[in-house]
Design a protein around this motif. Sequence first.
Motif, PDB file in Angstrom:
ATOM      1  N   ASP A   1       0.838  -1.201   0.000  1.00 32.60           N
ATOM      2  CA  ASP A   1       0.000   0.000   0.000  1.00 32.60           C
ATOM      3  C   ASP A   1       0.874   1.253   0.000  1.00 32.60           C
ATOM      4  OD1 ASP A   1      -1.689   2.096   0.380  1.00 32.60           O
ATOM      5  OD2 ASP A   1      -2.808   1.197   2.039  1.00 32.60           O
ATOM      6  N   PRO A   2       1.115   1.816  -1.174  1.00 33.32           N
ATOM      7  CA  PRO A   2       2.012   2.985  -1.258  1.00 33.32           C
ATOM      8  C   PRO A   2       1.484   4.212  -0.522  1.00 33.32           C
ATOM      9  CG  PRO A   2       1.019   2.485  -3.392  1.00 33.32           C
ATOM     10  CD  PRO A   2       0.599   1.382  -2.471  1.00 33.32           C
ATOM     11  N   SER A   3       0.214   4.185  -0.134  1.00 31.02           N
ATOM     12  CA  SER A   3      -0.316   5.376   0.559  1.00 31.02           C
ATOM     13  C   SER A   3       0.010   5.373   2.049  1.00 31.02           C
ATOM     14  CB  SER A   3      -1.833   5.467   0.359  1.00 31.02           C
ATOM     15  OG  SER A   3      -2.489   4.502   1.165  1.00 31.02           O
ATOM     16  N   LEU A   4       0.529   4.266   2.576  1.00 30.95           N
ATOM     17  CA  LEU A   4       0.823   4.172   4.011  1.00 30.95           C
ATOM     18  C   LEU A   4       1.928   5.173   4.390  1.00 30.95           C
ATOM     19  CD1 LEU A   4       0.489   2.713   6.750  1.00 30.95           C
ATOM     20  CD2 LEU A   4       2.113   1.001   5.947  1.00 30.95           C
ATOM     21  N   ALA A   5       1.566   6.142   5.248  1.00 29.38           N
ATOM     22  CA  ALA A   5       2.503   7.244   5.517  1.00 29.38           C
ATOM     23  C   ALA A   5       3.251   7.066   6.829  1.00 29.38           C
ATOM     24  CB  ALA A   5       1.745   8.568   5.542  1.00 29.38           C
ATOM     25  N   VAL A   6       4.555   7.291   6.781  1.00 31.27           N
ATOM     26  CA  VAL A   6       5.400   7.234   7.978  1.00 31.27           C
ATOM     27  C   VAL A   6       6.489   8.294   7.795  1.00 31.27           C
ATOM     28  CG1 VAL A   6       6.924   5.442   7.006  1.00 31.27           C
ATOM     29  CG2 VAL A   6       6.762   5.705   9.485  1.00 31.27           C
ATOM     30  N   ARG A   7       6.934   8.887   8.911  1.00 30.72           N
ATOM     31  CA  ARG A   7       8.021   9.862   8.811  1.00 30.72           C
ATOM     32  C   ARG A   7       9.321   9.174   9.217  1.00 30.72           C
ATOM     33  NH1 ARG A   7       6.051  14.157  12.118  1.00 30.72           N
ATOM     34  NH2 ARG A   7       5.450  15.652  10.527  1.00 30.72           N
ATOM     35  N   TYR A   8      10.334   9.265   8.396  1.00 36.13           N
ATOM     36  CA  TYR A   8      11.614   8.632   8.741  1.00 36.13           C
ATOM     37  C   TYR A   8      12.711   9.307   7.941  1.00 36.13           C
ATOM     38  CZ  TYR A   8      12.044   6.305   4.253  1.00 36.13           C
ATOM     39  OH  TYR A   8      12.201   6.064   2.918  1.00 36.13           O
ATOM     40  N   SER A   9      13.944   9.073   8.376  1.00 36.26           N
ATOM     41  CA  SER A   9      15.059   9.558   7.590  1.00 36.26           C
ATOM     42  C   SER A   9      16.268   8.649   7.739  1.00 36.26           C
ATOM     43  CB  SER A   9      15.387  11.006   7.972  1.00 36.26           C
ATOM     44  OG  SER A   9      16.516  11.447   7.281  1.00 36.26           O
TER      45      SER A   9
END
Lengths: 293, 315
Positions: B46-54
């Motif tokens: 699911d490419p819409s699954l959002a997470v913040r990372y770096s």
Amino acid sequence: MQQFAYYPGCVAEFSSKELNATTKTLAPMLDIELLPLPAATCCGAGDIAEAKPNLYLTLNVRILSQAEEMGVDVLTICNVCTMNLRRANKMVKEDPRVLEQVNEELVKVGARPYEGTKEVTHLLWYLATEEGLSKLEAQGPRGLNGLKVAPYYGCQLLRPSSVMGFEDPDQPQSLERLIRALGGEVADYEAKSKCCGFPIILARQEVALKESHVALSQSRDAGADCMVTPCPLCHLAMDAYQRKAESLNGTEYNMPVLHLPQLIGLALGIETSVMQFKRHMVPTDNVLEIVGA
Amino acid sequence: MPSTRFDIFRYQPDVSDEYYRQEFSLEHTEDATLLDAILDLQNTQDPSLAVRYSCRSAICGSCACKTNGKTVLACTSQLESLKSEFGDDRLAVDPIGNFTPIKDLVVDMEPFWTKFKSVKPYLIPDGPPPEKERIVPKEAMQKIERESACILCAACYSECNSLAADPEFVGPAAFAWGYRFAGDERDGQRKERAKLYSGDHGVWDCTRCMYCNERCPKGVEPRDAIEKLGGIAFQEKVTRDKGARHAKAFLISMRTGGKLNESLLVPYTDPLGAPLDISFAAQMMAKGKAPSPIPHRIKKLKEVQGLIKNVKETI
Ligand code: SF4
Ligand code: SF4
């Protein structure tokens, strides 16, 4: 007979005398001898630590040294005392230079230096082991008759786990084990290890009462007949301030709150007059009725 | 290859205002982290699954989230050890608490940055700048070493009990930074900082729930920093706040009897409010909870009085 240096803490000695009285009656039934610490101070409740950290450390090590002189470990009945004493113990045990500095101060005022050989344990931890549970069973408890009890741990008996370390702070089970062993039912709810707000109940009352609301409302919604807590400060916040929390949060809880030794005492058949339920702000009549006390 | 089932919090404001949960299942390597899994789900399911990372290595502080209710850094939490810790082969994944989600696991961090900036998280030395660099002795830096390790991940805010009850509470990481500078010997604003950090929503709001110490992935122990800021407030005589007065009542009790003098605590903490609360005081009294006006006196009180006089603070 297991001997301990008994450190009830200030609240159990003064405003929550019922806890001290119940513990003293319960202890010999469980083969525990409580030895007094007549020269022990208050642990500072986190307040001395917040004002004068080195003084906090020295005062608490002084208490540990008194137990060491008696040749026994310390037994507590309060989350906050347990955490403060254990934290000081850890600080000096981990760093010999710190122990040396503290001992210099102790010796200067004529107090005994500490060798770092003692441990601090809470009554709950002592009883929630196999050995403790077998001592309860040996009493042939008449039981809690299915009383539905919401375990309430509060904070400082669990966190920081680096200091406390008896059980997983996110999935504690010691109170549940005791409740079941005594013939009670567990009312489970998420907020059992959230804060009661007591440390700031005088300085930031509104914030504190919003905090206690979380556990009080959840335990009510879980259908509990009562809550049980191992901490007299949690007890004050949850019992003495319950009506205030009700009016601030616009709801009713009607949740009797028992000290841990009172719950055990009910199961073991200690006289209710000894346990002084009359001193509670929220009536405990329904609890006594279910248990048949 | 092990596999894990996930129950993930979803919020896609472009599609709907509703929060919902979605189940996923994933095969992964033995050592895969929660962040590896989320990125794999994003790439393959699911490419819409959002997470913040770096950074993926516990430096950037972006990927804090909750799993089975416990706040962790996704990049340092291995799935297999999480599953054995919870005794469950399904992991619930949620955004950090005490913040508003803006998309799936991504929350609005603005309040965090505002609070962070409010503590003046930078050095403010006295006087003109020196000709050369300032040499700081090692011991002086060691005092603020733990606080200097903060990566601003906000894991400590996620379960902070005071913050949950008071959204304006400045909070653990901001105060860790406060101490990082108040405790820096090059800083010239000790007293001003003590004043800035006291008052409403300040250090005396902390309820000592210890979640921040428990959750911090970097060993910053923000609660300890708050405690040290209390100590600095005492050193700088910034003690008018009710929280500081509460602590002062303990010090007076200690000096005069060795145990807490409950009859002093309430009126001393809140001299204006306490007399107004007569009905509560009467209820307490009726239950025998009225403190004795004669303070308890421990044995060997002289030792304690000596310690109060002698022990020096080194905050
Ligand atoms: S103190 Fe710890 S938990 Fe809080 S923001 Fe800093 S690194 Fe993260
Ligand atoms: S100890 Fe204080 S700052 Fe830390 S999480 Fe609890 S209330 Fe918040």
